[in-house]
Design a protein around this motif. Structure first.
Motif, short mmCIF file in Angstrom:
data_model
loop_
_atom_site.label_atom_id
_atom_site.label_comp_id
_atom_site.label_asym_id
_atom_site.label_seq_id
_atom_site.Cartn_x
_atom_site.Cartn_y
_atom_site.Cartn_z
N ASP A 81 0.87 -1.18 0.00
CA ASP A 81 0.00 0.00 0.00
C ASP A 81 0.90 1.23 0.00
O ASP A 81 1.28 1.75 1.05
N ILE A 82 1.25 1.69 -1.19
CA ILE A 82 2.24 2.76 -1.30
C ILE A 82 1.72 4.07 -0.70
O ILE A 82 2.47 4.85 -0.13
N ASN A 83 0.41 4.29 -0.77
CA ASN A 83 -0.13 5.53 -0.20
C ASN A 83 0.06 5.58 1.31
O ASN A 83 0.34 6.64 1.88
N LYS A 84 -0.05 4.43 1.95
CA LYS A 84 0.17 4.37 3.40
C LYS A 84 1.64 4.64 3.72
O LYS A 84 1.97 5.38 4.66
N LEU A 85 2.54 4.04 2.92
CA LEU A 85 3.96 4.25 3.16
C LEU A 85 4.37 5.69 2.88
O LEU A 85 5.24 6.25 3.55
N GLN A 87 2.87 8.26 3.60
CA GLN A 87 2.57 9.09 4.76
C GLN A 87 3.79 9.22 5.67
O GLN A 87 3.90 10.16 6.45
N LYS A 88 4.71 8.25 5.58
CA LYS A 88 5.92 8.28 6.41
C LYS A 88 7.11 8.90 5.69
O LYS A 88 8.21 8.97 6.24
N MET A 89 6.90 9.28 4.41
CA MET A 89 7.99 9.83 3.61
C MET A 89 7.59 11.22 3.13
O MET A 89 6.88 11.38 2.15
N ALA A 160 5.22 19.16 5.48
CA ALA A 160 5.63 17.75 5.43
C ALA A 160 5.84 17.21 6.85
O ALA A 160 5.49 16.05 7.14
N LEU A 161 6.37 18.03 7.74
CA LEU A 161 6.63 17.59 9.11
C LEU A 161 5.35 17.36 9.90
O LEU A 161 5.36 16.62 10.89
N CYS A 162 4.26 17.99 9.48
CA CYS A 162 2.98 17.79 10.17
C CYS A 162 2.53 16.33 10.14
O CYS A 162 1.72 15.91 10.97
N MET A 163 3.04 15.56 9.18
CA MET A 163 2.68 14.14 9.07
C MET A 163 3.59 13.25 9.92
O MET A 163 3.48 12.02 9.88
N SER A 164 4.53 13.86 10.66
CA SER A 164 5.51 13.11 11.47
C SER A 164 6.21 12.02 10.65
O SER A 164 6.22 10.85 11.02
N PRO A 165 6.83 12.39 9.52
CA PRO A 165 7.44 11.39 8.65
C PRO A 165 8.71 10.81 9.27
O PRO A 165 9.33 11.43 10.15
#
Length: 250
Positions: A81-85, A87-89, A160-165
């Motif tokens: 699930d690339i969309n889920k991953l 979220q961390k990048m 981008a940092l708001c997503m806690s990558p």
């Protein structure tokens, strides 16, 4: 979950990206690892494959062959699930990509609310805290058109940092900026490096690569020609092509 400090966060093996069959080799058998807390600067002439490599890390470019493993998961597998991953990048582009009709605060809180299910209050509290760190809290209710290029790029970084990558990918983040605005963006990136953020940065800013990167990758013609510490790359290059490149850009 992140790999332990002993293992890579991202592992790239035999990566290829070909166009027109195998006529154009944008990436030609690339292998390297990125470890937690590393700042990897990717340098090289235009058309060397730098941005293609970076954009492959979150599959904005789909590789022709090879594998990319992120936090132990093969992201090139069709089952991933690339969309889920993603979220961390976190990804920061040349041209900000802010929604012009939304305020800065709304730009920053949209993804955490929609994708992470954060409440409006929590998302806004985190966004305001991050805006404060880049001295832009007073611009929370402004619109992108009311900001300078340097301010927009600082917003793009903290968005981008708001997503806690777990990693931030930068694709020439200062190349669209006026020269006097470059420093304010690089200062934010330096602070992130000090805080231990893992970063991969395609950049033309050799001073940043020399001062902040823990490792520098030099690319040409879709290949990694040489990689090493900033000291090895800039102060004692033992590769003729790298020497020629540095002579032109330093």
């Amino acid at each position: 979950m992140k790999e332990s400090n002993n293992g890579p966060l991202i592992s790239i093996k035999d990566l290829k990206k070909y166009y027109n069959g195998d006529e154009i080799k944008a990436l030609d058998d690339i292998s390297t690892d990125i470890y937690p807390g590393e700042v990897v600067a990717i340098i090289g002439p235009s058309g060397s494959g730098k941005s293609t490599l970076l954009r492959s890390l979150n599959l904005l470019e789909r590789p022709t062959a090879g594998t990319i493993t992120f936090e132990g998961e093969d992201i090139t597998s069709p089952k991933t699930d690339i969309n889920k991953l993603r979220q961390k990048m976190g990804m920061v582009f040349q041209h900000f990509n802010l929604f012009p009709h939304l305020t800065i605060l709304d730009n920053m809180t949209l993804a955490p609310r929609k994708l992470l299910g954060m409440s409006k209050e929590d998302a806004e509290a985190k966004a305001l805290e991050l805006l404060d760190k880049v001295a832009l809290k007073d611009r929370a209710n402004a619109y992108p058109s009311q900001l300078s290029g340097g301010q927009k790029q600082r917003i793009a970084i903290v968005r981008a940092l708001c997503m806690s990558p777990d990693v931030l990918l930068f694709d020439e983040p200062t190349s669209a900026l006026d020269p006097e605005m470059v420093g304010e963006v690089l200062d934010v990136m330096k602070d992130l490096a000090k805080d231990g953020m893992t970063m991969a940065v395609v950049t033309h800013e050799m001073g940043f690569a020399r001062e902040v990167a823990s490792r520098v990758i030099f690319m040409e013609s879709g290949k990694i020609v040489i990689e090493g510490s900033p000291d090895e790359i800039f102060n004692d290059p033992d590769n003729e092509r790298l020497k020629t490149f540095l002579a032109k850009v330093l």
